[in-house]
Scaffold this active site. Structure first.
Site, PDB file in Angstrom:
ATOM      1  N   LEU A 238       2.858   8.425  11.418  1.00 50.63           N
ATOM      2  CA  LEU A 238       2.822   7.426  12.494  1.00 50.63           C
ATOM      3  C   LEU A 238       4.121   6.630  12.595  1.00 50.63           C
ATOM      4  O   LEU A 238       4.114   5.417  12.721  1.00 50.63           O
ATOM      5  CB  LEU A 238       1.595   6.515  12.347  1.00 50.63           C
ATOM      6  CG  LEU A 238       0.256   7.220  12.662  1.00 50.63           C
ATOM      7  CD1 LEU A 238      -0.913   6.258  12.487  1.00 50.63           C
ATOM      8  CD2 LEU A 238       0.258   7.816  14.060  1.00 50.63           C
TER       9      LEU A 238
ATOM     10  N   ARG B 253       3.552  14.911  14.797  1.00 51.54           N
ATOM     11  CA  ARG B 253       2.912  14.909  16.119  1.00 51.54           C
ATOM     12  C   ARG B 253       3.826  14.383  17.209  1.00 51.54           C
ATOM     13  O   ARG B 253       3.815  14.883  18.340  1.00 51.54           O
ATOM     14  CB  ARG B 253       1.613  14.095  16.060  1.00 51.54           C
ATOM     15  CG  ARG B 253       0.550  14.779  15.216  1.00 51.54           C
ATOM     16  CD  ARG B 253      -0.563  13.840  14.847  1.00 51.54           C
ATOM     17  NE  ARG B 253      -0.118  12.782  13.959  1.00 51.54           N
ATOM     18  CZ  ARG B 253      -0.909  11.847  13.443  1.00 51.54           C
ATOM     19  NH1 ARG B 253      -2.197  11.848  13.754  1.00 51.54           N
ATOM     20  NH2 ARG B 253      -0.432  10.930  12.634  1.00 51.54           N
TER      21      ARG B 253
ATOM     22  N   TYR C 288      -4.069  20.900  -1.082  1.00 52.39           N
ATOM     23  CA  TYR C 288      -3.842  22.329  -1.290  1.00 52.39           C
ATOM     24  C   TYR C 288      -3.573  22.585  -2.780  1.00 52.39           C
ATOM     25  O   TYR C 288      -3.602  21.647  -3.585  1.00 52.39           O
ATOM     26  CB  TYR C 288      -2.723  22.829  -0.372  1.00 52.39           C
ATOM     27  CG  TYR C 288      -3.075  22.605   1.093  1.00 52.39           C
ATOM     28  CD1 TYR C 288      -4.218  23.187   1.648  1.00 52.39           C
ATOM     29  CD2 TYR C 288      -2.320  21.771   1.907  1.00 52.39           C
ATOM     30  CE1 TYR C 288      -4.583  22.961   2.976  1.00 52.39           C
ATOM     31  CE2 TYR C 288      -2.672  21.540   3.238  1.00 52.39           C
ATOM     32  CZ  TYR C 288      -3.804  22.130   3.754  1.00 52.39           C
ATOM     33  OH  TYR C 288      -4.164  21.892   5.056  1.00 52.39           O
TER      34      TYR C 288
ATOM     35  N   ARG D 171       6.765  17.923  -1.115  1.00 51.33           N
ATOM     36  CA  ARG D 171       5.870  17.006  -0.410  1.00 51.33           C
ATOM     37  C   ARG D 171       4.705  16.657  -1.320  1.00 51.33           C
ATOM     38  O   ARG D 171       4.026  17.535  -1.850  1.00 51.33           O
ATOM     39  CB  ARG D 171       5.360  17.612   0.902  1.00 51.33           C
ATOM     40  CG  ARG D 171       4.334  16.702   1.576  1.00 51.33           C
ATOM     41  CD  ARG D 171       4.048  17.053   3.025  1.00 51.33           C
ATOM     42  NE  ARG D 171       4.934  16.321   3.920  1.00 51.33           N
ATOM     43  CZ  ARG D 171       4.686  16.092   5.214  1.00 51.33           C
ATOM     44  NH1 ARG D 171       3.597  16.563   5.779  1.00 51.33           N
ATOM     45  NH2 ARG D 171       5.531  15.413   5.952  1.00 51.33           N
TER      46      ARG D 171
ATOM     47  N   GLN E 199       8.520  25.224   4.411  1.00 50.56           N
ATOM     48  CA  GLN E 199       7.604  24.670   3.414  1.00 50.56           C
ATOM     49  C   GLN E 199       6.800  25.819   2.795  1.00 50.56           C
ATOM     50  O   GLN E 199       6.073  26.518   3.503  1.00 50.56           O
ATOM     51  CB  GLN E 199       6.659  23.670   4.074  1.00 50.56           C
ATOM     52  CG  GLN E 199       5.831  22.881   3.079  1.00 50.56           C
ATOM     53  CD  GLN E 199       4.831  21.964   3.758  1.00 50.56           C
ATOM     54  OE1 GLN E 199       4.093  22.399   4.643  1.00 50.56           O
ATOM     55  NE2 GLN E 199       4.785  20.716   3.348  1.00 50.56           N
TER      56      GLN E 199
ATOM     57  N   CYS F 100       1.586  23.414  10.918  1.00 53.47           N
ATOM     58  CA  CYS F 100       0.855  24.678  11.041  1.00 53.47           C
ATOM     59  C   CYS F 100       0.610  24.983  12.515  1.00 53.47           C
ATOM     60  O   CYS F 100       0.160  24.115  13.271  1.00 53.47           O
ATOM     61  CB  CYS F 100      -0.492  24.575  10.342  1.00 53.47           C
ATOM     62  SG  CYS F 100      -0.378  24.378   8.569  1.00 53.47           S
TER      63      CYS F 100
ATOM     64  N   ALA G   8       3.818  25.030   6.790  1.00 55.75           N
ATOM     65  CA  ALA G   8       3.291  25.531   5.512  1.00 55.75           C
ATOM     66  C   ALA G   8       3.200  27.052   5.592  1.00 55.75           C
ATOM     67  O   ALA G   8       2.509  27.599   6.451  1.00 55.75           O
ATOM     68  CB  ALA G   8       1.916  24.933   5.258  1.00 55.75           C
TER      69      ALA G   8
HETATM   70  C1  LIG Z   1      -1.244  20.284  13.869  1.00 54.57           C
HETATM   71  C2  LIG Z   1      -0.729  19.763  12.571  1.00 54.57           C
HETATM   72  C3  LIG Z   1      -0.189  20.633  11.650  1.00 54.57           C
HETATM   73  C4  LIG Z   1       0.310  20.171  10.430  1.00 54.57           C
HETATM   74  N1  LIG Z   1       0.855  21.054   9.556  1.00 54.57           N
HETATM   75  C5  LIG Z   1       1.381  20.615   8.397  1.00 54.57           C
HETATM   76  C6  LIG Z   1       2.036  21.507   7.509  1.00 54.57           C
HETATM   77  O1  LIG Z   1       2.181  22.698   7.778  1.00 54.57           O
HETATM   78  N2  LIG Z   1       2.523  20.993   6.352  1.00 54.57           N
HETATM   79  C7  LIG Z   1       2.419  19.660   6.042  1.00 54.57           C
HETATM   80  O2  LIG Z   1       2.868  19.242   4.978  1.00 54.57           O
HETATM   81  N3  LIG Z   1       1.824  18.796   6.873  1.00 54.57           N
HETATM   82  C8  LIG Z   1       1.327  19.242   8.048  1.00 54.57           C
HETATM   83  N4  LIG Z   1       0.761  18.350   8.914  1.00 54.57           N
HETATM   84  C9  LIG Z   1       0.855  16.898   8.614  1.00 54.57           C
HETATM   85  C10 LIG Z   1       2.129  16.358   9.257  1.00 54.57           C
HETATM   86  O3  LIG Z   1       3.268  17.011   8.711  1.00 54.57           O
HETATM   87  C11 LIG Z   1       2.307  14.846   9.062  1.00 54.57           C
HETATM   88  O4  LIG Z   1       2.411  14.573   7.689  1.00 54.57           O
HETATM   89  C12 LIG Z   1       1.178  14.028   9.663  1.00 54.57           C
HETATM   90  O5  LIG Z   1       0.809  14.550  10.943  1.00 54.57           O
HETATM   91  C13 LIG Z   1       1.587  12.559   9.825  1.00 54.57           C
HETATM   92  O6  LIG Z   1       2.824  12.446  10.518  1.00 54.57           O
HETATM   93  P1  LIG Z   1       2.914  12.153  12.109  1.00 54.57           P
HETATM   94  O7  LIG Z   1       2.205  10.836  12.347  1.00 54.57           O
HETATM   95  O8  LIG Z   1       4.400  12.107  12.407  1.00 54.57           O
HETATM   96  O9  LIG Z   1       2.219  13.271  12.823  1.00 54.57           O
HETATM   97  C14 LIG Z   1       0.257  18.796  10.134  1.00 54.57           C
HETATM   98  C15 LIG Z   1      -0.298  17.908  11.048  1.00 54.57           C
HETATM   99  C16 LIG Z   1      -0.785  18.371  12.259  1.00 54.57           C
HETATM  100  C17 LIG Z   1      -1.354  17.378  13.250  1.00 54.57           C
END
Ligand SMILES: Cc1cc2nc3c(=O)[nH]c(=O)nc-3n(C[C@H](O)[C@H](O)[C@H](O)COP(=O)(O)O)c2cc1C
Length: 348
Positions: free
Chosen positions: A279, A302, A160, A208, A78, A2, A34
């Site tokens: 992570l 991230r 959600y 998801r 998504q 997002c 999303a």
């Molecule tokens: C700023 C931000 C926006 C995110 N937006 C979405 C999203 O739109 N849809 C979704 O399924 N997860 C979203 N997430 C979760 C991430 O897709 C991911 O599952 C989560 O950050 C863990 O993965 P990572 O450690 O690689 O960041 C978001 C996370 C962050 C930090």
């Protein structure tokens, strides 16, 4: 991820810059954030939507512009409905619910149960509104197809709307959509089937899932496995194995690859292709997950914002190759000279 940077659901120049950056990355697939199927299905007023002609035109225009400048990369989107988490402030303004008299709206949900005890309850959806939401997912899928999206992911995670139906924590219905496992999965399956029927068979459709709520009495990994079996039988191309988000009481054991076991168990027990996320930050870690057969795909969030050239660096570390835009061909450092597959740029 997002970006909270849309206006009335419409992609802006921020998306052009952001998508352009990701499309340069060499990733196998870039997934757009999303994207709400109805106006009240947005998490925040800044969330991207695909619920009317203006949204579709803005998404098509910004994505086309970004794609024209970048090497070809498949793009997924998504599709989402925020459910009871709708009408929230953007995170950098606190993320709390926006009251109706302050410009918010009444969020909708399976049951009139608030996400947090201090919040006002959402409106419980009746059968007629549920059918309208299902149809909105289908209409948005059609718009995504016209916009040139290569794959769709249905957001059934993170507390959600569709996750709220799955989880007994948010779903206290006594009709055909609540109670037993079979009833709690009924609406998410109805949405999946309707979108699968609309979305071309040759274009992938994934889901998801929050594979566990991390709360006693919530949705479990065993339920996720059985649900994944049903989805695979209906033409689901991957399960993106995330977790949590439906309750502030969750206790998540955060650490490197903390959700990989969910992808592994679902893959082994249901036969679904899985995507591991959470992570995963180093090339060696990602490689090991795939090599061990824990997941078919690795999703990164991230880590990509931190290092949009993550794939280039991973390719260099693993002795693989990526295709950069030709303007950047001369950028490879000496110790990664082969990372562009031997492609050379002349000089004069
Ligand atoms: C700023 C931000 C926006 C995110 N937006 C979405 C999203 O739109 N849809 C979704 O399924 N997860 C979203 N997430 C979760 C991430 O897709 C991911 O599952 C989560 O950050 C863990 O993965 P990572 O450690 O690689 O960041 C978001 C996370 C962050 C930090």
């Amino acid at each position: 991820m997002c970006q909270y940077s849309a206006v009335d659901g419409c992609a802006t120049d921020w998306h052009l810059v952001h998508w352009g950056q990701l499309l340069m990355s060499g990733a196998g697939l870039v997934t757009i954030e999303a994207t709400a199927v109805t106006v009240d299905g947005r998490i925040t007023p800044g969330c991207l939507g695909l619920y009317d002609d203006a949204c579709e035109a803005a998404l098509t225009r910004q994505l086309d512009r970004a794609r024209r400048q970048c090497p070809p990369i498949a793009v997924a989107l998504q599709l989402a409905h925020a459910g009871r988490k709708g009408s929230s402030h953007v995170p950098w303004e606190g993320g709390q619910l926006i009251a109706k008299d302050a410009g918010g709206w009444t969020p909708v949900a399976p049951s009139a149960l608030p996400h947090a005890p201090q919040e006002p309850p959402p409106a419980a959806l009746d059968a007629q509104r549920l059918a309208a939401i299902r149809d909105a997912f289908v209409a948005s899928a059609r718009r995504a197809g016209r916009a040139g999206i290569d794959a769709l992911e249905l957001h059934m995670a993170h507390g959600y709307l569709l996750h709220e139906f799955l989880s007994p924590i948010a779903n206290a219905r006594t009709d055909a959509y609540g109670g037993s496992f079979e009833r709690r999965i009924a609406f998410p399956l109805e949405v999946f089937d309707a979108v699968r029927a609309e979305w071309p068979a040759k274009r992938p459709l994934g889901v998801r899932l929050s594979c566990t709520d991390w709360v006693g009495g919530g949705w479990t990994l065993d339920e996720s496995i059985e649900f994944a079996r049903r989805l695979v039988a209906r033409g689901c191309d991957w399960i993106d194995a995330s977790s949590g988000g439906v309750s502030p009481a969750q206790k998540i054991p955060l650490g490197p690859g903390y959700q990989v076991h969910l992808a592994r168990e679902i893959r082994r027990a249901s036969g679904a292709r899985t995507m591991a996320v959470g992570l995963i930050t180093t090339a060696a870690q990602a490689q090991a997950i795939v090599a061990a057969g824990d997941a078919d795909l690795i999703a990164m969030a991230r880590g990509f914002l931190w290092d949009p050239r993550w794939v280039w660096h991973a390719a260099a570390a693993l002795g693989a190759a990526v295709a950069p835009p030709p303007q950047y061909l001369r950028s490879a450092p000496r110790d990664a000279a082969g990372v562009f597959g031997g492609a050379n740029a002349g000089q004069r």
